[in-house]
Design a protein around this motif. Structure first.
Motif, short mmCIF file in Angstrom:
data_model
loop_
_atom_site.label_atom_id
_atom_site.label_comp_id
_atom_site.label_asym_id
_atom_site.label_seq_id
_atom_site.Cartn_x
_atom_site.Cartn_y
_atom_site.Cartn_z
N SER A 318 0.83 -1.20 0.00
CA SER A 318 0.00 0.00 0.00
C SER A 318 0.87 1.25 0.00
O SER A 318 0.64 2.18 -0.79
N PHE A 319 1.86 1.29 0.87
CA PHE A 319 2.72 2.48 0.93
C PHE A 319 3.52 2.66 -0.35
O PHE A 319 3.52 3.75 -0.94
N HIS A 320 4.21 1.63 -0.80
CA HIS A 320 5.09 1.79 -1.98
C HIS A 320 4.29 2.00 -3.26
O HIS A 320 4.74 2.72 -4.16
N ARG A 321 3.11 1.40 -3.34
CA ARG A 321 2.24 1.65 -4.49
C ARG A 321 1.91 3.13 -4.61
O ARG A 321 1.92 3.70 -5.71
N GLN A 322 1.62 3.75 -3.47
CA GLN A 322 1.25 5.16 -3.48
C GLN A 322 2.48 6.07 -3.57
O GLN A 322 2.49 7.04 -4.33
N TRP A 323 3.49 5.78 -2.77
CA TRP A 323 4.68 6.62 -2.75
C TRP A 323 5.32 6.72 -4.14
O TRP A 323 5.64 7.82 -4.62
N LEU A 324 5.50 5.60 -4.80
CA LEU A 324 6.18 5.59 -6.09
C LEU A 324 5.23 5.75 -7.27
O LEU A 324 5.65 5.69 -8.42
N GLY A 325 3.96 5.96 -6.99
CA GLY A 325 2.99 6.18 -8.07
C GLY A 325 2.77 4.96 -8.94
O GLY A 325 2.39 5.08 -10.11
N LEU A 326 2.94 3.75 -8.38
CA LEU A 326 2.84 2.54 -9.19
C LEU A 326 1.40 2.27 -9.64
O LEU A 326 1.19 1.55 -10.62
N GLU A 327 0.42 2.85 -8.93
CA GLU A 327 -0.97 2.66 -9.35
C GLU A 327 -1.28 3.35 -10.67
O GLU A 327 -2.29 3.06 -11.30
N ARG A 328 -0.40 4.24 -11.11
CA ARG A 328 -0.61 4.90 -12.41
C ARG A 328 -0.67 3.90 -13.55
O ARG A 328 -1.30 4.17 -14.58
N LEU A 329 -0.03 2.76 -13.38
CA LEU A 329 -0.05 1.77 -14.44
C LEU A 329 -1.47 1.33 -14.77
O LEU A 329 -1.75 0.92 -15.90
N MET A 330 -2.38 1.39 -13.80
CA MET A 330 -3.73 0.90 -14.00
C MET A 330 -4.66 1.95 -14.61
O MET A 330 -5.86 1.70 -14.78
N PHE A 413 6.80 0.41 -13.04
CA PHE A 413 7.29 1.78 -12.96
C PHE A 413 7.60 2.33 -14.34
O PHE A 413 7.22 3.46 -14.68
N LEU A 414 8.27 1.55 -15.17
CA LEU A 414 8.73 2.04 -16.47
C LEU A 414 7.56 2.33 -17.41
O LEU A 414 7.55 3.34 -18.12
N ALA A 415 6.57 1.44 -17.45
CA ALA A 415 5.43 1.66 -18.34
C ALA A 415 4.52 2.77 -17.84
O ALA A 415 3.92 3.50 -18.64
N SER A 416 4.40 2.91 -16.52
CA SER A 416 3.50 3.94 -15.99
C SER A 416 4.09 5.34 -16.12
O SER A 416 3.38 6.34 -15.97
N THR A 417 5.39 5.44 -16.40
CA THR A 417 6.03 6.75 -16.60
C THR A 417 6.41 6.94 -18.07
O THR A 417 7.40 7.62 -18.38
N ALA A 418 5.63 6.33 -18.95
CA ALA A 418 5.86 6.46 -20.40
C ALA A 418 4.52 6.71 -21.07
O ALA A 418 3.45 6.61 -20.45
#
Length: 597
Positions: A318-330, A413-418
């Motif tokens: 939960s923390f790392h998903r939000q901190w690093l913005g990993l939910e952007r992939l969805m 991370f890579l796909a969500s920041t592209a």
């Protein structure tokens, strides 16, 4: 409406009793008046009796007290409970070279509501059950969900909670074995056995839902409700209505902390939602009952137990998903990739990449537990989709050390920041700058073209060359020197996160430099290593964990203890579990404003 019944099957409902309506009228009228005229018009209305009035509303719409009234009542109660002193947020931490004494006290303790995930986890842990009704997505503030200032109730939220409560309650009573588990008894055919079952329910399930024993007033009111509903319908239907009522109660949906000091149950609640992303279990509630959460050492000991439990994996994700913005992939924009990038990318690939990174974060945090491992570990848990993207085999494996190291070189991370069809060094660089270095971006000057650059017809260009040309003007260069300097390090990975040596037939240049890191680097693996060793990253991570734990930004009065926690985190080598033990030992976690820590 008098003949509609409660919806428990043909012939079973006998309408809503007059007594039930009469018992609600005073609460409903008071709520309506306060919401219309404002709390100051009724100075005797407190947060405690406002929440009690919400509890007293019928669990289902009955024409007079519907979801809109419940919504208005919830707004009033929340507004009364969220009054707290506003203090100046800390923009950055200045970490001293040696540990310092903590001399400042706790910050504000605003009323917090269960997030969507906490709501679902709590009911899953308690009932081993899920229903299809989902609560609305959480608003995000500063990168995080669950921020108290953004958790005002909405009509959509109240309506979804009501439908969810109905579905959970119906599912729980429709299965005799499950109902037996909920009630804590096996027989309820006589008035005496029903009374015994209800008492057992109060001692077990109700205590878990409210995260404390029921008050005498609550128990008396619930007993009266069950008695009336049992006469109107039957005992099982009465328990269904009681469950609906409790699942909509502010005492379940919110985390009220009335009074000037925290009691053991409130500390148990803070611990469980921070460390498990779920409600407290019977063990920590029993510790609260017996005074086992009285001292700082008590709290640290219980936190140590909870961090060793598999449920702690939820918080790590939960923390790392939000901190690093990993939910952007969805996001919808990442459901596809252009044929030139990856013709096999589908929504299933999108989900698989997210799941792979979740397994990575949970596994690395459970087994190694350091910020350095998060940024450098090559461990991977792959399925068919992600194995294709990484160019390796399905299963638990170690990724190629020349291509991958840690979460920043994972597909999520890579796909969500592209973009769908191309990488974006500024987006990737900004993610590092903002998330790991806690450096706020500077907005582009007015009139600047911020669209992705395109290749001239018939010419070959790498993405790096295109962005260097676009951002060369003085108006752009100042900010993009830092963003591009970080983002270019990821150019060995395309918009689907796949490793590449060439782009458009040209060799990739993944060297970079940034003011945040001394010297230059070559590629994302070297960049990840530099970030893992960076004091600035470790201090930033401390601040982000504090924001996540408190449900708000740290404030100036907390600077001393937060500086000390950051210093210890640096000296521990980035030990995340040790940092969490520091956070649960902090004045702001153990105390309320005005209370001596």
């Amino acid at each position: 409406m008098a003949d509609e019944g409660f919806g428990f099957g043909p012939g079973r409902g006998r309408g809503r009793a007059r007594g039930r309506r009469a018992s609600r009228r005073s609460s409903g009228l008071l709520l309506a008046r306060v919401v219309r005229h404002g709390p100051t018009t009724y100075p005797n209305v407190t947060a405690r009796n406002a929440f009690s009035a919400v509890d007293a509303l019928p669990p289902r719409d009955d024409g007079q007290y519907n979801a809109s009234v419940r919504f208005a009542a919830m707004v009033m109660a929340v507004s009364l409970l969220t009054a707290c002193r506003q203090r100046e947020p800390i923009e950055t931490l200045s970490v001293p070279s040696a540990p310092m004494l903590v001399t400042q006290g706790p910050g504000p303790a605003p009323l917090r509501r269960l997030t969507k995930h906490q709501y679902e986890n709590t009911l899953r842990d308690l009932f081993d059950l899920e229903v299809p009704e989902r609560l609305p997505d959480e608003p995000v503030v500063g990168g995080f969900e669950g921020v108290a200032e953004a958790q005002l109730p909405s009509e959509l939220f109240v309506s979804r909670v009501q439908r969810s409560a109905q579905r959970y309650a119906e599912a729980l009573v429709s299965d005799p074995a499950r109902l037996e588990q909920v009630l804590g008894c096996a027989e309820w055919t006589t008035p005496s056995s029903q009374a015994a079952c209800l008492e057992r329910f109060f001692e077990t399930t109700a205590r878990r839902l409210f995260r404390r024993p029921l008050t005498d007033d609550e128990a008396s009111r619930f007993k009266a409700d069950v008695a009336r509903w049992t006469v109107d319908i039957d005992f099982v239907a009465a328990m269904q209505l009681l469950l609906e009522q409790m699942l909509q109660a502010p005492a379940f949906l919110y985390r009220p902390e009335p009074g000037s000091t925290l009691d053991g149950y409130q500390l148990a609640t803070r611990l469980s939602f921070l460390l498990w992303d779920s409600g407290p279990d019977d063990v920590v509630l029993e510790r609260a009952r017996t005074g086992g959460l009285t001292t700082r050492d008590d709290v640290r000991a219980e936190a140590t137990r909870m961090l060793a439990d598999p449920r702690a994996r939820r918080t790590m994700w939960s923390f790392h998903r939000q901190w690093l913005g990993l939910e952007r992939l969805m996001l919808d924009e990442h459901e596809v990739r252009t044929p030139e990038v990856d013709p096999q990318w589908t929504a299933a690939t999108q989900q698989a990449a997210q799941d792979e990174t979740r397994r990575f974060v949970e596994g690395v945090m459970a087994e190694e537990g350091t910020l350095g491992a998060l940024l450098m570990s090559r461990r991977a848990w792959l399925d068919v989709d992600t194995a294709r993207l990484y160019g390796t085999t399905v299963g638990t494996t170690m990724l190629d050390p020349t291509q991958r190291a840690g979460v920043l070189t994972r597909v999520a991370f890579l796909a969500s920041t592209a973009h769908r069809g191309a990488t974006s060094p500024p987006i990737r660089g900004n993610a590092i700058n903002l998330k790991l270095l806690c450096r706020m971006p500077t907005p582009p000057p007015p009139g600047i073209d911020t669209s992705p650059p395109t290749k001239p017809a018939g010419e070959k260009r790498t993405t790096r060359q295109l962005f260097e040309e676009r951002t060369r003007p003085t108006a752009c260069a100042g900010c993009h020197h830092a963003l591009n300097g970080l983002g270019f390090g990821f150019e060995h990975y395309d918009a689907a996160g796949q490793f590449r040596e060439k782009e458009d037939g040209l060799s990739i240049d993944a060297t970079g430099q940034t003011p945040a890191l001394e010297g230059s680097f070559d590629g994302a693996i070297e960049l990840s290593s530099r970030l893992a060793e960076s004091r600035e990253v470790q201090v930033c991570a401390t601040t982000m964990w504090a924001r996540y734990a408190l449900g708000r930004a740290p404030v100036a009065v907390e600077e001393a203890w937060l500086n000390a926690a950051a210093e210890r985190f640096v000296h521990s080598g980035g030990d995340v579990k040790a940092l969490l033990l520091d956070l649960v030992s902090s004045p702001s976690f153990l105390s309320l404003p005005g209370e001596t820590p």
